[in-house]
Design an enzyme around this catalytic site. Sequence first.
Site, mmCIF file in Angstrom:
data_model
loop_
_atom_site.group_PDB
_atom_site.id
_atom_site.type_symbol
_atom_site.label_atom_id
_atom_site.label_comp_id
_atom_site.label_asym_id
_atom_site.label_seq_id
_atom_site.Cartn_x
_atom_site.Cartn_y
_atom_site.Cartn_z
ATOM 1 N N ASP A 22 0.742 -1.151 -0.022
ATOM 2 C CA ASP A 22 0.078 0.033 -0.090
ATOM 3 C C ASP A 22 0.847 1.308 -0.057
ATOM 4 O OD1 ASP A 22 -2.026 2.112 0.588
ATOM 5 O OD2 ASP A 22 -2.085 1.599 2.517
ATOM 6 N N ASP A 26 -4.331 3.895 2.948
ATOM 7 C CA ASP A 26 -5.671 3.472 3.170
ATOM 8 C C ASP A 26 -5.636 2.115 3.496
ATOM 9 O OD1 ASP A 26 -5.272 2.335 0.875
ATOM 10 O OD2 ASP A 26 -6.739 3.178 -0.409
ATOM 11 N N ASP A 30 -1.801 -1.062 -3.693
ATOM 12 C CA ASP A 30 -2.211 -0.355 -4.936
ATOM 13 C C ASP A 30 -0.845 -0.404 -6.012
ATOM 14 O OD1 ASP A 30 -0.238 1.465 -3.816
ATOM 15 O OD2 ASP A 30 -2.081 2.391 -2.822
ATOM 16 N N ASP A 99 -5.195 -9.631 -15.764
ATOM 17 C CA ASP A 99 -6.060 -10.798 -15.620
ATOM 18 C C ASP A 99 -7.286 -10.283 -16.357
ATOM 19 O OD1 ASP A 99 -7.678 -12.628 -14.102
ATOM 20 O OD2 ASP A 99 -6.400 -12.471 -12.421
ATOM 21 N N ASP A 207 -9.325 -15.603 -16.563
ATOM 22 C CA ASP A 207 -10.111 -16.045 -15.350
ATOM 23 C C ASP A 207 -11.382 -17.013 -15.815
ATOM 24 O OD1 ASP A 207 -10.938 -15.705 -12.460
ATOM 25 O OD2 ASP A 207 -12.742 -15.209 -13.392
ATOM 26 N N GLU A 270 -7.163 -20.007 -17.065
ATOM 27 C CA GLU A 270 -7.498 -20.748 -15.713
ATOM 28 C C GLU A 270 -8.725 -21.618 -16.060
ATOM 29 O OE1 GLU A 270 -9.185 -20.118 -11.240
ATOM 30 O OE2 GLU A 270 -10.070 -19.088 -12.773
ATOM 31 N N HIS A 342 -4.347 -16.583 -5.049
ATOM 32 C CA HIS A 342 -5.034 -16.070 -4.191
ATOM 33 C C HIS A 342 -6.348 -16.425 -3.792
ATOM 34 C CE1 HIS A 342 -6.573 -15.659 -8.235
ATOM 35 N NE2 HIS A 342 -7.798 -15.011 -7.802
ATOM 36 N N ASP A 343 -6.455 -17.971 -4.410
ATOM 37 C CA ASP A 343 -7.839 -18.896 -3.938
ATOM 38 C C ASP A 343 -7.548 -19.815 -3.397
ATOM 39 O OD1 ASP A 343 -9.511 -17.202 -5.876
ATOM 40 O OD2 ASP A 343 -9.236 -18.479 -7.627
HETATM 41 O O1 ISL Z 1 -11.874 -20.528 -5.292
HETATM 42 C C1 ISL Z 1 -12.205 -21.667 -5.455
HETATM 43 C C2 ISL Z 1 -12.317 -22.688 -4.895
HETATM 44 O O2 ISL Z 1 -13.090 -22.423 -3.912
HETATM 45 C C3 ISL Z 1 -12.687 -21.642 -6.954
HETATM 46 O O3 ISL Z 1 -13.820 -22.177 -7.105
HETATM 47 C C4 ISL Z 1 -12.701 -20.399 -7.876
HETATM 48 O O4 ISL Z 1 -13.628 -19.590 -7.532
HETATM 49 C C5 ISL Z 1 -12.288 -20.702 -9.305
HETATM 50 O O5 ISL Z 1 -11.081 -21.035 -9.200
HETATM 51 C C6 ISL Z 1 -12.464 -19.398 -10.112
HETATM 52 O O6 ISL Z 1 -11.576 -18.390 -9.604
HETATM 53 C C7 ISL Z 1 -11.425 -17.396 -10.346
HETATM 54 O O7 ISL Z 1 -12.740 -16.876 -10.620
HETATM 55 C C8 ISL Z 1 -13.508 -16.500 -9.536
HETATM 56 C C9 ISL Z 1 -12.909 -15.456 -8.387
HETATM 57 O O8 ISL Z 1 -13.508 -15.335 -7.299
HETATM 58 C C10 ISL Z 1 -11.356 -15.983 -8.176
HETATM 59 O O9 ISL Z 1 -10.661 -15.076 -7.455
HETATM 60 C C11 ISL Z 1 -10.890 -16.364 -9.510
HETATM 61 O O10 ISL Z 1 -9.273 -16.609 -9.394
HETATM 62 C C12 ISL Z 1 -14.661 -15.489 -10.172
HETATM 63 O O11 ISL Z 1 -14.066 -14.624 -11.198
#
Ligand code: ISL
Length: 567
Positions: A22, A26, A30, A99, A207, A270, A342-343
Amino acid sequence: TADAPWWTRAVVYQVYPRSFMDSDGDGIGDLGGVLSRLDHLSDLGVDVLWLSPVYPSPQADNGYDISDYQDIDPLFGSLTQLDELIEALHSRGMKLLMDLVVNHTSDEHPWFRESRSSPASPRRDWYWWRPPRGGMAAGDPGAEPTNWQSFFSGPAWTLDPASGEYYLHLFDRKQPDLNWENPEVRQAVHAMMRWWLDRGVDGFRMDVINMISKVVADDGHLHDGPPLPGSSLGDGSGQFLCGPRIHEFLAEMHREVFAGRDGTFLTVGEMPGVTVEDAELFTDPARAEVDMVFQFEHVGLDHGARKWDIQPLRMRDLKASFGRWQAGLATSGWNSLYWDNHDQPRAVSRFGDDSPRYRRDSATCLATLLHLHRGTPYVYQGQEIGMANYPFQTLDDFSDLESLNHYVHAVSAGEEPAHVLAALRKMSRDNARTPVQWDASPSAGFTTGTPWLPVNPDHVEWNAERQRSDDTSVLAHYRRLIALRHENPVVALGDFHMLLPDHEQVYAFTRSLDGEVLLVACNLSRTPQPLADLLPQTTGAELVLGNLPVDDPAVLAPWEARVLRLP
Ligand code: ISL
């Protein structure tokens, strides 16, 4: 090997901007923050930065709900700063991947606002609008056009009372799905992609791109999926994962956006649920669809049908899975390699051992294992310093809509709250989203304000500053692994052969190219392993890279990893 694409030798680093750095106090990361930490990336030696979404967005799903594809959210900065980032990366020899979130937009995107405004809107057909199920009244329980469950719990359809029709959202209700059957939608997306490439970006991480083609009957009807146990909803994935027109759509996108352009690009799709067979088609260069895909098999091995149904990971399942992907994409196509993003929960907590004694050793062991596979490795921010899951206590500690929705739905369906919370602690996406730990100061050097998610209290010990000058750190090991891939063509391109497929502790394989053979052996346990007995060919082999000082060449210490050159 000289004509292999540049990304076979590359390592990608993922920045989740909200949590990276950051610059304005805030509490939310960023672009200014990213710009201020580029030395960290060049010191590490990575080639590509993949930036999670920074576009204008209501932030219902932290930017994966986009309301304008061609601008930057003021939360993150400005287009001028994005241009600066492109410039700064290019001048350091790095590339930028944006992305691309085009399975859905935000419900606040002007396209959706127009689409929703009236059934007669010229943009009505840009999204999936359907009347209630035959014979039922809008809003009745079960009147949704199909029984599909959303990825974020509840039905995948939301009623718009004004028109009495439902719109489809595979994710949150604030993420309506675009209708890719409509050629205008595809053209608008292609034009937007060209606009970014013209600005200088080097490609896209796409995505959930394998969800853009749905199974549609000639009369426009969408089909139910098999019922989910204990639920009135069904599993619609058979109706939209790698649907009938997916290859056509991706080939068209490639043609319309990339063909004939100067420059070197990278595209990674993805693709939850993608099979090896499909991945080979998606990534076969001759078909010109995408360069590589993110597959999900290995991140599904430690749970049941839902990610919340946690079960132990069996090493032979992991080997069988990775082994099948290595073999399946050996002659055409290409793998991307990742432990987390991040997921997903943090790799060292999920696949390693984050106890104080073994955290450093298991983080470096896992890194060695992954980076020595054939494919392009992805480093998720913080992984290179061994960041671990967060010690969540109560439900209030969570922020992610997937976690919060799941809690509400599961508890109302009768699951034990303590049990649901225990699963969230292990699997919540928030584990990966706490701020990057730059130093030992109170907010870990991430912000001068209050961080949007708390920093992990372990940052006092686990931080980048401390590791930078320590040659035995996780960070130093990542630097060596990345350098090894750059220097040694065997690491990038060598053939992969799995060894000891049934062994529950030792993960071992060879990579070979033009007569050079590397043998990689990793002890994924706390118990010493008799390497010389298991793999006699390692006796006398030269150590190329290891994560621990070699105590006994014949024995792998707990979480020890060795890369050996066979004579
Ligand atoms: O996070 C997951 C497992 O619980 C996946 O179902 C995830 O939602 C999936 O991999 C898709 O992810 C991507 O699209 C989503 C977004 O929330 C995720 O951060 C992104 O990486 C919807 O855009």
